[in-house]
Design a protein around this motif. Structure first.
Motif, short mmCIF file in Angstrom:
data_model
loop_
_atom_site.label_atom_id
_atom_site.label_comp_id
_atom_site.label_asym_id
_atom_site.label_seq_id
_atom_site.Cartn_x
_atom_site.Cartn_y
_atom_site.Cartn_z
N SER A 1 11.09 -0.72 -3.79
CA SER A 1 11.55 0.31 -4.71
C SER A 1 12.64 -0.24 -5.61
N GLY A 2 12.58 -1.53 -5.87
CA GLY A 2 13.50 -2.13 -6.83
C GLY A 2 14.84 -2.50 -6.22
N ILE A 3 15.61 -3.20 -7.02
CA ILE A 3 16.92 -3.65 -6.54
C ILE A 3 17.80 -2.46 -6.16
N MET A 4 17.76 -1.42 -6.98
CA MET A 4 18.59 -0.25 -6.67
C MET A 4 18.16 0.39 -5.35
N GLY A 5 16.86 0.40 -5.10
CA GLY A 5 16.36 0.92 -3.83
C GLY A 5 16.91 0.11 -2.67
N LEU A 6 16.93 -1.21 -2.86
CA LEU A 6 17.45 -2.12 -1.84
C LEU A 6 18.92 -1.82 -1.57
N ILE A 7 19.68 -1.72 -2.66
CA ILE A 7 21.10 -1.41 -2.50
C ILE A 7 21.27 -0.07 -1.80
N GLY A 8 20.46 0.91 -2.24
CA GLY A 8 20.53 2.24 -1.65
C GLY A 8 20.33 2.21 -0.14
N THR A 9 19.23 1.54 0.31
CA THR A 9 18.95 1.54 1.74
C THR A 9 20.03 0.78 2.51
N ARG A 10 20.55 -0.30 1.90
CA ARG A 10 21.62 -1.04 2.56
C ARG A 10 22.83 -0.14 2.79
N ILE A 11 23.17 0.63 1.75
CA ILE A 11 24.33 1.49 1.88
C ILE A 11 24.09 2.53 2.96
N VAL A 12 22.88 3.10 2.94
CA VAL A 12 22.57 4.11 3.95
C VAL A 12 22.65 3.50 5.34
N LYS A 13 22.07 2.28 5.48
CA LYS A 13 22.08 1.63 6.78
C LYS A 13 23.50 1.34 7.24
N ALA A 14 24.30 0.86 6.27
CA ALA A 14 25.68 0.52 6.61
C ALA A 14 26.45 1.77 7.01
N ALA A 15 26.12 2.88 6.37
CA ALA A 15 26.88 4.10 6.60
C ALA A 15 26.48 4.78 7.91
N ARG B 1 0.54 8.28 -12.82
CA ARG B 1 1.49 9.36 -12.99
C ARG B 1 2.28 9.60 -11.71
N SER B 2 1.59 9.63 -10.60
CA SER B 2 2.26 9.93 -9.35
C SER B 2 3.05 8.73 -8.84
N SER B 3 3.14 7.74 -9.69
CA SER B 3 3.74 6.49 -9.24
C SER B 3 5.25 6.60 -9.09
N VAL B 4 5.82 7.60 -9.69
CA VAL B 4 7.27 7.66 -9.71
C VAL B 4 7.79 8.22 -8.40
N GLN B 5 8.82 7.61 -7.91
CA GLN B 5 9.38 8.10 -6.66
C GLN B 5 10.05 9.45 -6.86
N ARG C 1 0.82 -1.21 0.00
CA ARG C 1 0.00 0.00 0.00
C ARG C 1 0.85 1.26 0.00
N ARG C 2 1.99 1.19 0.66
CA ARG C 2 2.83 2.38 0.76
C ARG C 2 3.83 2.49 -0.40
N ALA C 3 3.94 1.43 -1.18
CA ALA C 3 4.92 1.43 -2.27
C ALA C 3 4.40 2.31 -3.41
N PRO C 4 5.30 2.78 -4.28
CA PRO C 4 4.85 3.54 -5.45
C PRO C 4 3.83 2.72 -6.23
N GLU C 5 2.90 3.41 -6.90
CA GLU C 5 1.71 2.73 -7.39
C GLU C 5 1.97 1.71 -8.49
N LEU C 6 3.12 1.76 -9.13
CA LEU C 6 3.36 0.78 -10.18
C LEU C 6 3.83 -0.56 -9.61
N TYR C 7 4.24 -0.58 -8.33
CA TYR C 7 4.78 -1.83 -7.79
C TYR C 7 3.72 -2.89 -7.57
N PRO C 8 2.50 -2.53 -7.16
CA PRO C 8 1.46 -3.55 -7.16
C PRO C 8 1.26 -4.16 -8.55
#
Ligand SMILES: Nc1ncnc2c1ncn2[C@@H]1O[C@H](COP(=O)(O)OP(=O)(O)O)[C@@H](O)[C@H]1O
Ligand SMILES: [Mg+2]
Lengths: 254, 624
Positions: free
Chosen positions: B604-618, B302-306, B97-104
């Motif tokens: 938010s996709g694989i890149m989103g996953l990588i992004g949050t991991r990096i942020v968490k690690a940092a 339209r508003s689906s894009v992050q 429900r909270r994900a961008p609208e194209l992910y469902p």
């Protein structure tokens, strides 16, 4: 008095039976800040949308520096020097604060058809100068998506200023802001109007802001102009008191 | 045509009305689900197919019971499918429900793949013939012709269902909530309604309608594994032509489309495939919100894009990219032909995905038909090479020009719309192109395709072609990246972020979107041209909806918020698909499960996953 920038004559708009705006005349001079006030649903936003090109009027004329610009598209009006902020604030959320302003400056310079070269290399200094004027220098690198509402309002003003407007339309520029911030933002807009000779037309609910910064006030009620004049005269106008300001006026102005 | 006696016309009209009822059963469910939950449910056709298969099994069990057995089975099938719909909503979509609208949407693609393999495992690959409906097996005489009673029954089902739904929505509290949610989502929250229960019940109703549609189809046509996608596409057409959120619109457009199909077979058999999409294109060109739709109903996508800020590549990313390019360039020294062929294909897919990302990620225009430009590029290159005898280099240059020209026309139509309407119009355009490639045999070879498009000279070897592909891919991806950071790229994003603000700031929103559409088409064409030479042949499937869906999956899987996302997505999805297909029987189901897992873990996709991991690690390292 300085030159008339905006002149509106007999503006009318109906929505399926609702007479939102019924024949309004008004004008704004260079360097003058005019407040359009009135209760919710009085037709202020509709008026702005007709002047800004978002809506086509059913009747009436809009003139900018003497030239007829009635029902022109927002983009053509922008080219002629109309800048505006919206009641429901929007900025370009996927960009930083500086990029928002830089993009507007690139648009002004007619550079948007370029597919090579970074957008951000152009007009960095100019963007920073505008951001300094609206007090957002410290936030230049922040993404717009995470800004507080009051900051977004200032970004919108900065974007509008980037277009070097002759006429600035501000629909409820301080709604949603803290009281202190409101006065500050309107003081800024009014000082810009004076300094650069911009004609400012704004709507506002906060009477402190209106009486402090408007050179002239136009009171709208159910689509028609109820009263018009300098703040002192409006404060004293009994019709305005009765219909719109009510008993709260005295305490509100205090 | 042959003799057109009045009775043939009448029979065709009745056939059209019967089809219209079937279409309406499916489309109404889709419309209700979208209206309330804003989920573009691609699995809706799978629910329909499940209804047909379940109905087949159940009716066979209770054959001896006659009419009660048949109708009981149909009803049971509908209810079971409704329950499956609720399961999908509760287990998967609710978490998004909270994900961008194209992910469902991406998740429902996963469900489609899984249901396909489940059906294959249970019911096998053969078409299954359904039973006749007891009591409705006869014929009536209409003028000089005989007309099946069951078809008459179906004709009545449509209006009856419409009436029933009308009563449900006007006379019950549930209906009131559904209408309120369709018109204004915030309102439901304000009314203090349990959103989760509302969504589940809406999914039950919508899915059960799809299941009912499938089960009622048993006496009319054989059940098969291809029903799902063809039905969901038709249902989307019906919903969009009728206007999102309007059930009356859906019925009117079902009748329109059913009747047009029926008469199309009679009068224009050569272009039957195109006809429906042509009608949809015309309706949307004239009435951008469908026959009964209202402004603003279909804005969802339209508003689906992050709203993530695009940043230039970091030093680390640059190093990783350089390393990857060098590694691929060195493949001829250590890798076999299969590996090099696969990597070349994945590089091409990366360009295709990146071009779609340019359109939907930066431009905010989600397209369900981007493969059209990929395919037109492929045909353009192949026709230049084989037909005009141009050299390969010139043919490869012809590809993006052919695609860009098509994009110029399609874009002009599409950018006047937004959201779901734009997505569906792009699909219509793509289906028309697909049908043309299929039915214009003289030019395209039809189903047989164009063969012998093999690269000459040094590029004939796998290694030679890989290096060529690598060079062109790097150039294409770099060009897209440069465009994204150019003034035009920013203006395109501004038009997506806040169109009204953009117009008031001197940005010509439509012109920017049109140009973005053409650029995206051209780059898809580059990919298509390369693909023609990589495969040595071109087939209509290159333009088919499956390819467009692949593109969507790659973009969303990789992550729509970054320019690297589509590249990662193309390698992940394309590589996984190729590997699974080669080694596992039920590869679709596994692919579907992987998609679901990824969507749930990384909305938010694989890149989103990588992004949050990096942020968490940092984070722990950063001073507080
Ligand atoms: N797009 C529209 N369609 C129908 N009615 C509208 C529309 N916009 C405004 N109205 C009506 O016009 C009147 C004036 O609205 P508006 O200009 O927004 O007032 P204000 O900005 O002064 O609060 C209100 O009665 C409002 O309901
Ligand atoms: Mg207003």
């Amino acid at each position: 008095m300085s030159a008339k920038v905006l002149e509106v004559e007999g503006l009318v708009k109906r929505f399926r039976g609702v007479n939102a705006v019924r024949g309004i005349d008004l004008s704004v001079h260079a360097g003058e800040a005019v407040a359009l006030i009135g209760p919710n649903g009085a037709g202020k936003t509709t008026c702005f949308n007709m002047i800004g090109g978002q809506l086509k009027p059913d009747a009436g004329r809009v003139r900018l520096e003497g030239q007829d610009v009635t029902a022109m598209t927002p983009r053509l009006l922008w080219r002629r020097g109309v800048g505006r902020t919206f009641q429901i604030t929007t900025a370009f959320a996927s960009m930083t604060v500086r990029e928002n302003v830089q993009l507007a400056l690139n648009a002004k310079a007619g550079r948007l058809n370029r597919v090579f070269g970074r957008m951000t290399v152009a007009f960095g200094k100019e963007a920073d100068a505008i951001l300094a004027r609206v007090g957002m220098s410290a936030d230049a690198e922040r993404p717009c998506a995470i800004l507080a509402y009051g900051d977004l309002k200032r970004i919108e003003l900065a974007i509008a200023l980037a277009g070097a407007p002759k006429l600035l339309l501000m629909d409820e520029p301080t709604a949603g802001m803290a009281p202190g911030e409101r006065v500050q933002l309107m003081a800024l807009a009014a000082s810009l109007a004076k300094r650069d000779g911009i004609a400012v037309l704004f709507t506002e609910h906060d009477m402190d802001v209106v009486f402090a910064h408007a050179d002239r006030i136009i009171v709208l009620d159910r689509g028609s102009i109820l009263a018009e004049g300098p703040p002192d005269k409006i404060k004293a106008d009994s019709a305005v008191r009765a219909v719109y300001l009510g008993a709260g006026l005295a305490s509100g102005v205090g | 045509m042959t003799v057109l006696s009045p009775d043939i016309l009448l029979i065709q009209a009745l056939n059209g009305l019967a089809s219209a009822s079937s279409l309406f059963l499916v489309a109404s469910g889709l419309s209700i689900i979208f209206g309330v939950t804003r989920v573009v449910n691609f699995a809706h056709g799978s629910f329909y197919m499940l209804g047909a298969y379940l109905g087949w099994s159940l009716t066979h069990r209770v054959m001896t019971l006659g009419a009660p057995g048949f109708w009981g089975s149909v009803l049971a099938a509908a209810l079971i499918v409704g329950a499956v719909g609720v399961l999908v909503e509760m287990l998967i979509l609710r978490r998004l429900r909270r994900a961008p609208e194209l992910y469902p949407l991406l998740a429902t693609f996963g469900v489609v793949l899984i249901v396909q393999d489940v059906a294959l495992a249970i019911w096998g690959p053969e078409d299954l013939l359904g039973p006749r409906a007891p009591g409705l097996t006869g014929f009536v005489s209409i003028l000089a012709s005989r007309f099946p009673v069951y078809e008459l029954f179906l004709i009545a089902v449509g209006p009856l269902l419409l009436g029933g739904l009308w009563l449900l929505f006007r006379r019950t509290r549930f209906g009131l909530l559904v209408r309120a949610a369709t018109q204004d989502r915030e309102m439901v929250a304000a009314l203090g309604v349990d959103e989760r229960r509302l969504f589940s019940s809406v999914f039950f109703l919508g899915s059960a309608l799809a299941g009912l549609g499938g089960a009622l189809q048993l006496p009319r046509e054989a059940v098969n594994l291809n029903m799902d996608v063809s039905v969901v596409v038709e249902a989307f057409v019906v919903v969009v032509v009728g206007g999102l959120g309007s059930l009356v619109g859906a019925y009117v457009s079902a009748v329109l489309i059913g009747v047009i199909q029926a008469f199309g077979i009679l009068f224009l058999p050569k272009i039957t495939l195109v006809l429906v999409f042509l009608v949809m294109g015309i309706v949307l060109a004239v009435r951008p919100y469908g026959l009964f739709g209202r402004f603003g109903e279909g804005e969802g996508l339209r508003s689906s894009v992050q709203e993530t800020v695009l940043r230039p590549l970091s030093a680390t990313s640059r190093a990783v990219f350089t390393l990857a390019v060098l590694l691929i360039a060195a493949m001829p020294f250590f890798a076999g032909d299969y590996a090099m062929g696969l990597i070349a294909e994945l590089l091409i897919l990366a360009v295709f995905a990146a071009s779609l990302h340019f359109l939907m990620g930066l431009g905010g225009m989600a397209s369900f038909g981007h493969a059209a430009f990929f395919g037109i590029g492929a045909y353009g290159a192949a026709l230049a090479f084989k037909g005009l005898q141009w050299p390969m280099a010139a043919s490869l240059v012809a590809a993006p020009f052919a695609a860009a020209f098509a994009g110029l026309v399609a874009g002009w139509l599409c950018v006047r719309l937004s959201g779901v309407y734009l997505a569906m119009l792009s699909l219509a355009v793509a289906q028309i192109a697909w049908a043309a490639s299929f039915q214009w045999v003289a030019l395209t070879g039809g189903d047989n395709g164009l063969l012998g498009v093999w690269p000459p000279t040094v590029f004939a070897s796998r290694s030679g072609f890989l290096l060529l592909t690598l060079a062109l891919t790097v150039a294409a991806l770099a060009a897209l990246r440069i465009a994204a950071f150019s003034p035009f790229g920013y203006a395109l994003r501004a038009a997506r972020d806040a169109p009204r603000r953009a117009e008031a700031s001197g940005i010509d929103v439509r012109a920017m979107q049109w140009a973005g559409f053409v650029i995206a088409a051209a780059f898809a064409g580059i990919a298509g041209g390369l693909y023609a030479f990589a495969k040595g042949s071109v087939f209509p499937t290159y333009l088919a909806i499956g390819k467009s869906v692949d593109g969507l999956i790659m973009v969303l899987l990789g992550g729509i918020g970054s320019l690297t996302g589509p590249i990662i997505g193309a390698f992940a999805f394309g590589g996984l698909e190729a590997e699974l297909m080669a080694s596992v029987a039920f590869w679709r189901a596994i692919l579907g499960l992987v998609i679901l897992a990824l969507v749930l873990v990384a909305p938010s996709g694989i890149m989103g996953l990588i992004g949050t991991r990096i942020v968490k690690a940092a984070k722990p390292a950063a001073p507080a």
